[in-house]
Write an enzyme that holds these catalytic residues in place. Structure first.
Site, PDB file in Angstrom:
ATOM      1  N   ALA A   1      19.958 -50.869  -6.564  1.00 31.30           N
ATOM      2  CA  ALA A   1      20.338 -52.276  -6.651  1.00 31.30           C
ATOM      3  C   ALA A   1      21.255 -52.616  -5.480  1.00 31.30           C
ATOM      4  O   ALA A   1      21.748 -51.731  -4.770  1.00 31.30           O
ATOM      5  CB  ALA A   1      21.035 -52.552  -7.977  1.00 31.30           C
TER       6      ALA A   1
ATOM      7  N   GLU B   1       0.818  -1.200   0.000  1.00 29.11           N
ATOM      8  CA  GLU B   1       0.000   0.000   0.000  1.00 29.11           C
ATOM      9  C   GLU B   1       0.863   1.265   0.000  1.00 29.11           C
ATOM     10  O   GLU B   1       0.593   2.225  -0.724  1.00 29.11           O
ATOM     11  CB  GLU B   1      -0.904   0.024   1.249  1.00 29.11           C
ATOM     12  CG  GLU B   1      -1.801  -1.192   1.386  1.00 29.11           C
ATOM     13  CD  GLU B   1      -1.191  -2.273   2.259  1.00 29.11           C
ATOM     14  OE1 GLU B   1      -1.909  -2.780   3.136  1.00 29.11           O
ATOM     15  OE2 GLU B   1       0.001  -2.597   2.052  1.00 29.11           O
TER      16      GLU B   1
ATOM     17  N   THR C   1      17.455 -42.780   4.798  1.00 34.38           N
ATOM     18  CA  THR C   1      17.607 -42.466   6.222  1.00 34.38           C
ATOM     19  C   THR C   1      16.919 -41.163   6.581  1.00 34.38           C
ATOM     20  O   THR C   1      16.136 -41.086   7.540  1.00 34.38           O
ATOM     21  CB  THR C   1      19.101 -42.393   6.602  1.00 34.38           C
ATOM     22  OG1 THR C   1      19.715 -43.652   6.323  1.00 34.38           O
ATOM     23  CG2 THR C   1      19.261 -42.062   8.075  1.00 34.38           C
ATOM     24  N   LEU C   2      17.179 -40.113   5.805  1.00 36.72           N
ATOM     25  CA  LEU C   2      16.591 -38.811   6.114  1.00 36.72           C
ATOM     26  C   LEU C   2      15.096 -38.802   5.825  1.00 36.72           C
ATOM     27  O   LEU C   2      14.307 -38.256   6.604  1.00 36.72           O
ATOM     28  CB  LEU C   2      17.297 -37.718   5.311  1.00 36.72           C
ATOM     29  CG  LEU C   2      16.988 -36.281   5.737  1.00 36.72           C
ATOM     30  CD1 LEU C   2      17.421 -36.039   7.179  1.00 36.72           C
ATOM     31  CD2 LEU C   2      17.672 -35.279   4.812  1.00 36.72           C
TER      32      LEU C   2
END
Length: 345
Positions: A165, A54, A273-274
């Site tokens: 894999a 504004e 893991t994370l």
């Protein structure tokens, strides 16, 4: 009720708001209309410490030029003194006769501008193009309510739930269409997160890239979490944005710090893991699972321990969408029966 001219002005204000940065402050746009409905000035917020939308618009007018005008703003004018003064006061001092805004301000500190304007005799209309305004700043609204960014956890897997894999090779489980989608979503995030294990093993750049490998214009802040050191020559250190390193496993603390920095949306690509840790700690708001029609077998699971000791404790999900990307599937899901972090303003 808002006039057609005011609705058009609000849509223009939303376009202006998108020019501003995502961060600690919301993206806000403003249009000042003359009593006859002509556009006198436009403005938007350019980031913390700069004039609000504004005031930015009013600054383009000569003293007294806004007297009797209508201010059309995408968010309720603030009633708060921080680095800048209250916008409600600025509008009153400019002599604005009417204010039209889209959303109430959800923060206790800044709310109340509409009431202040009404008490001073200004005609105030709220809720104009509210859905569009809410969509624009939904992540900022969620951050105000929860104190942490929205978290998307992403992984790619084989049909039998493997991320690699048995020898550790994983490039590429999914095809080019899926990888293109990942990079587009990276570019929409404010930060991209990986663990030190992934950084050490894969040396990811954590950038958002086009098909040819060039960088997209929008780049998330790279964030590395974990106790291990990141090599001086790691690819993440060459990221166009300065990386953040957190020597901790406290994900709640990491998210709180990112939120305090104005990070609204986090994209987690840190490996099993994370990813499992974010899910286990109840910090994953959205899951993106890219599923390739291949079988790998072996022990390299895409997700590890997520805190499910028995079937009764299974983490139930609500599937938002399933999309085909070339030969692959993208499943978007989130925790079932939890409040929507994007919620209502």
């Amino acid at each position: 009720m808002a006039s057609a001219v005011e609705i058009d002005a609000m849509r223009r204000a939303l376009q202006l708001a998108r020019r501003g940065p995502r961060g600690l402050n919301p993206q806000v746009g403003a249009v000042i209309l003359s009593p006859a409905g002509d556009v006198l000035a436009e403005g938007h917020h350019r980031g913390a410490g700069t004039p609000h939308a504004e005031v930015d618009a009013l600054s383009q007018l000569a003293p007294g030029a806004a007297r009797g005008a209508t201010a059309v703003v995408t968010l309720e004018p603030c009633n708060h003194t921080g680095r800048t003064g209250p916008c409600a006061v600025a509008l009153l001092e400019a002599g604005v006769a009417r204010v039209v805004f889209a959303l109430d301000d959800p923060t206790d500190a800044a709310a109340g501008g509409a009431d202040r304007l009404r008490a001073a005799g200004v005609d105030v209309e709220s809720g104009v193009e509210a859905d569009a305004a809410r969509l624009l700043i939904r992540d900022w609204i969620a951050l105000q309510r929860t104190g942490r960014p929205h978290v998307t956890v992403k992984w790619a897997q084989s049909l039998d739930g493997r991320a690699a894999a048995d020898d550790g090779t994983s490039q590429w489980i999914t095809g080019p269409d899926a990888r293109r989608d990942v990079h587009a979503r990276r570019a929409q995030a404010d930060a991209i997160v990986a663990g030190t294990g992934t950084v050490r093993a894969d040396d990811p750049a954590l950038t958002a890239r086009a098909d040819g490998g060039s960088l997209l214009d929008a780049q998330p802040i790279p964030v590395v979490i974990g106790r291990s050191e990141t090599a001086p020559d790691a690819a993440v250190r060459r990221h166009p944005r300065t990386p953040l390193f957190y020597d901790t496993h406290d994900l709640t603390a990491v998210l709180a710090d990112l939120g305090a920095r104005g990070v609204q949306r986090v994209f987690v690509e840190g490996g099993p893991t994370l990813a499992s840790a974010f899910i286990r700690d109840g910090l994953a708001d959205e899951l993106l699972v890219y599923v390739a029609p291949v079988l790998l077998g072996g022990s390299r699971l895409a997700i590890g321990d997520v805190g499910v000791p028995t079937i009764d404790h299974a983490r139930r999900l609500a599937v938002a969408s399933v999309q085909t990307l070339g030969d692959d599937l993208l499943i978007v899901a989130g925790p079932a029966n939890t409040p929507d972090r994007e919620g209502d303003a």
